[in-house]
Design a protein around this motif. Structure first.
Motif, PDB file in Angstrom:
ATOM      1  N   LEU A  11       0.886  -1.115  -0.033  1.00 26.96           N
ATOM      2  CA  LEU A  11      -0.033   0.096   0.064  1.00 26.96           C
ATOM      3  C   LEU A  11       0.764   1.309   0.069  1.00 26.96           C
ATOM      4  N   ILE A  12       1.926   1.017   0.627  1.00 24.28           N
ATOM      5  CA  ILE A  12       2.938   2.227   0.738  1.00 24.28           C
ATOM      6  C   ILE A  12       3.650   2.370  -0.612  1.00 24.28           C
ATOM      7  N   ASN A  13       3.888   1.278  -1.186  1.00 25.09           N
ATOM      8  CA  ASN A  13       4.431   1.617  -2.481  1.00 25.09           C
ATOM      9  C   ASN A  13       3.474   1.957  -3.600  1.00 25.09           C
ATOM     10  N   ALA A  14       2.204   1.534  -3.473  1.00 26.42           N
ATOM     11  CA  ALA A  14       1.164   1.998  -4.302  1.00 26.42           C
ATOM     12  C   ALA A  14       1.041   3.767  -4.247  1.00 26.42           C
ATOM     13  N   VAL A  15       0.929   4.031  -3.168  1.00 28.13           N
ATOM     14  CA  VAL A  15       0.800   5.476  -2.829  1.00 28.13           C
ATOM     15  C   VAL A  15       2.107   6.423  -3.540  1.00 28.13           C
ATOM     16  N   CYS A  16       3.515   5.844  -3.257  1.00 27.61           N
ATOM     17  CA  CYS A  16       4.742   6.290  -3.640  1.00 27.61           C
ATOM     18  C   CYS A  16       4.602   6.326  -5.217  1.00 27.61           C
ATOM     19  N   LEU A  17       3.991   5.230  -5.752  1.00 28.96           N
ATOM     20  CA  LEU A  17       3.940   5.194  -7.323  1.00 28.96           C
ATOM     21  C   LEU A  17       3.113   6.364  -7.914  1.00 28.96           C
ATOM     22  N   PHE A  18       2.123   6.421  -7.264  1.00 31.38           N
ATOM     23  CA  PHE A  18       0.793   7.305  -7.659  1.00 31.38           C
ATOM     24  C   PHE A  18       1.188   8.739  -7.380  1.00 31.38           C
ATOM     25  N   GLU A  26      10.705  10.830  -8.430  1.00 30.31           N
ATOM     26  CA  GLU A  26      10.961   9.733  -8.317  1.00 30.31           C
ATOM     27  C   GLU A  26      10.404   8.933  -7.186  1.00 30.31           C
ATOM     28  N   PRO A  27       9.656   7.824  -7.276  1.00 33.19           N
ATOM     29  CA  PRO A  27       9.090   7.200  -6.092  1.00 33.19           C
ATOM     30  C   PRO A  27       9.980   6.982  -4.799  1.00 33.19           C
ATOM     31  N   GLN A  28      11.178   6.662  -5.106  1.00 37.63           N
ATOM     32  CA  GLN A  28      11.929   6.397  -3.782  1.00 37.63           C
ATOM     33  C   GLN A  28      12.276   7.630  -3.191  1.00 37.63           C
ATOM     34  N   ASN A  29      12.178   8.759  -3.614  1.00 43.45           N
ATOM     35  CA  ASN A  29      12.213  10.140  -2.690  1.00 43.45           C
ATOM     36  C   ASN A  29      11.100  10.520  -1.901  1.00 43.45           C
ATOM     37  N   ILE A  30      10.137   9.500  -2.065  1.00 37.52           N
ATOM     38  CA  ILE A  30       8.365  10.001  -1.571  1.00 37.52           C
ATOM     39  C   ILE A  30       8.583   9.303  -0.108  1.00 37.52           C
ATOM     40  N   GLU A  31       7.961   9.816   1.050  1.00 38.28           N
ATOM     41  CA  GLU A  31       7.645   9.181   1.989  1.00 38.28           C
ATOM     42  C   GLU A  31       6.312   9.087   2.440  1.00 38.28           C
ATOM     43  N   VAL A  32       5.745   8.029   2.829  1.00 41.25           N
ATOM     44  CA  VAL A  32       4.339   7.992   2.826  1.00 41.25           C
ATOM     45  C   VAL A  32       3.917   7.430   4.114  1.00 41.25           C
ATOM     46  N   GLU A  33       3.063   7.985   4.790  1.00 38.47           N
ATOM     47  CA  GLU A  33       2.183   7.515   6.032  1.00 38.47           C
ATOM     48  C   GLU A  33       0.953   7.069   5.686  1.00 38.47           C
ATOM     49  N   LEU A  34       0.423   5.992   6.229  1.00 35.64           N
ATOM     50  CA  LEU A  34      -0.977   5.415   6.244  1.00 35.64           C
ATOM     51  C   LEU A  34      -1.753   5.899   7.462  1.00 35.64           C
TER      52      LEU A  34
END
Length: 97
Positions: A11-18, A26-34
């Motif tokens: 789910l974190i990867n999904a939000v990063c890619l979106f 770049e998706p690897q530069n994004i931090e996500v909190e669910l």
């Protein structure tokens, strides 16, 4: 009916890619909190370069659908997606095709 479970990291990867796709980063530069709230439901926050973007439940599901399409190679429009909090796994998405 085929069933699939996406774990919290998926789910974190999904939000990063979106987020990366629509912000052209770049998706690897994004931090996500669910997050989950009794009133607002399921949501996610994406942090990039000092900016915060909140994804409500609808946008969160859209991110999961994009992940299903692009990463799993499945037709997300035929999928039923339900989110839940699992004691050991954290937030999960149950997918039925």
């Amino acid at each position: 009916m085929e069933k699939l479970t996406l774990l919290e990291q998926d789910l974190i990867n999904a939000v990063c890619l979106f987020h990366a796709k629509f912000k052209n980063v770049e998706p690897q530069n994004i931090e996500v909190e669910l997050m989950y709230d009794d009133v607002a439901g399921y949501s996610a926050e994406a942090f990039y370069n000092g900016q915060l973007e909140v994804y409500n439940s609808v946008n969160f599901i859209m991110a999961i659908r994009l992940y299903i399409d692009e990463q799993l190679g499945r037709d997300s429009m035929s999928a039923r997606i339900s989110l839940d909090i699992h004691d050991e796994e954290g937030m999960v998405a149950y997918i039925e095709f």
